[in-house]
Design an enzyme around this catalytic site. Structure first.
Site, PDB file in Angstrom:
ATOM      1  N   ILE A 159       0.859  -1.188   0.000  1.00 55.25           N
ATOM      2  CA  ILE A 159       0.000   0.000   0.000  1.00 55.25           C
ATOM      3  C   ILE A 159       0.899   1.243   0.000  1.00 55.25           C
ATOM      4  O   ILE A 159       1.028   1.941   1.010  1.00 55.25           O
ATOM      5  CB  ILE A 159      -0.957   0.023   1.211  1.00 55.25           C
ATOM      6  CG1 ILE A 159      -1.704  -1.302   1.339  1.00 55.25           C
ATOM      7  CG2 ILE A 159      -1.958   1.173   1.072  1.00 55.25           C
ATOM      8  CD1 ILE A 159      -2.566  -1.425   2.588  1.00 55.25           C
ATOM      9  N   PRO A 160       1.559   1.506  -1.135  1.00 56.46           N
ATOM     10  CA  PRO A 160       2.371   2.719  -1.188  1.00 56.46           C
ATOM     11  C   PRO A 160       1.460   3.940  -1.074  1.00 56.46           C
ATOM     12  O   PRO A 160       0.390   3.977  -1.679  1.00 56.46           O
ATOM     13  CB  PRO A 160       3.053   2.640  -2.555  1.00 56.46           C
ATOM     14  CG  PRO A 160       2.275   1.656  -3.347  1.00 56.46           C
ATOM     15  CD  PRO A 160       1.572   0.766  -2.383  1.00 56.46           C
ATOM     16  N   HIS A 161       1.863   4.892  -0.255  1.00 52.59           N
ATOM     17  CA  HIS A 161       1.019   6.075  -0.081  1.00 52.59           C
ATOM     18  C   HIS A 161       1.879   7.304   0.121  1.00 52.59           C
ATOM     19  O   HIS A 161       2.993   7.230   0.625  1.00 52.59           O
ATOM     20  CB  HIS A 161       0.037   5.894   1.077  1.00 52.59           C
ATOM     21  CG  HIS A 161       0.653   5.420   2.352  1.00 52.59           C
ATOM     22  ND1 HIS A 161       1.008   4.096   2.558  1.00 52.59           N
ATOM     23  CD2 HIS A 161       0.990   6.068   3.486  1.00 52.59           C
ATOM     24  CE1 HIS A 161       1.526   3.954   3.765  1.00 52.59           C
ATOM     25  NE2 HIS A 161       1.539   5.147   4.355  1.00 52.59           N
ATOM     26  N   GLY A 162       1.331   8.421  -0.332  1.00 56.23           N
ATOM     27  CA  GLY A 162       2.049   9.676  -0.219  1.00 56.23           C
ATOM     28  C   GLY A 162       1.106  10.804   0.124  1.00 56.23           C
ATOM     29  O   GLY A 162      -0.077  10.762  -0.202  1.00 56.23           O
ATOM     30  N   LEU A 204      -2.123   5.189  -2.687  1.00 54.45           N
ATOM     31  CA  LEU A 204      -3.027   6.180  -2.106  1.00 54.45           C
ATOM     32  C   LEU A 204      -2.314   7.526  -2.058  1.00 54.45           C
ATOM     33  O   LEU A 204      -1.200   7.626  -1.542  1.00 54.45           O
ATOM     34  CB  LEU A 204      -3.421   5.728  -0.697  1.00 54.45           C
ATOM     35  CG  LEU A 204      -4.285   6.634   0.154  1.00 54.45           C
ATOM     36  CD1 LEU A 204      -5.669   6.794  -0.471  1.00 54.45           C
ATOM     37  CD2 LEU A 204      -4.407   6.055   1.553  1.00 54.45           C
TER      38      LEU A 204
END
Length: 150
Positions: free
Chosen positions: A65-68, A103
């Site tokens: 779940i890569p998120h920034g 996300l």
């Protein structure tokens, strides 16, 4: 916010060909950039890479779940992708990853960010759902599966 409220068919990618962590992150950002006017692929990639430097967002069981966080506002965008073959992603269980849920959240929406991450984790903690996601053959099939998942 729930994942099912945020996704749209334009932000799903099924069985993409990517062989590295960097390449899958680039593909996720390219797709997300289509939903923004104020952010491009590079700025979105910078936000994901900043988070990855703190520790891998590979949560195990073939899921990441890569998120920034995005400065200067914007809207929440989610991009979901599966890869043709699993990729080494430095996941916590050291297993390769083939389901990616990226996300992008405005920096000022920290609470929304956390609740959306929780919604994502809840959906993908179900092994049956993950198995169905991995069997999808098209982006529309992937979108419909997740949209109808409560």
């Amino acid at each position: 916010m729930k994942l099912t409220e945020l996704i749209n068919e334009n932000c799903t990618l099924c069985a993409v060909q990517a062989t590295s962590k960097k390449r899958i992150l680039e593909l996720l950002c390219e797709k997300a950039a289509e939903s923004y006017t104020d952010f491009n692929t590079y700025s979105l990639l910078e936000s994901l890479m900043a988070r990855e430097k703190m520790g891998s967002t590979g949560i195990g069981n073939g899921i990441a779940i890569p998120h920034g966080r995005l400065t200067d506002g914007g809207k929440v965008v989610v991009v979901i992708a599966t890869t043709e073959s699993p990729i080494d992603f430095d996941a916590i269980d050291n297993r390769p990853v083939d389901i990616f849920i990226a996300l992008f959240v405005p920096e000022e929406n920290c609470q929304q960010h956390l609740s959306t991450l929780q919604s994502i984790a809840q959906i993908f903690s179900d092994k049956k759902t993950c198995k169905q996601v991995r069997k999808c053959h098209s982006s529309s099939e992937l979108f419909n599966l997740l949209k109808n998942n409560n």
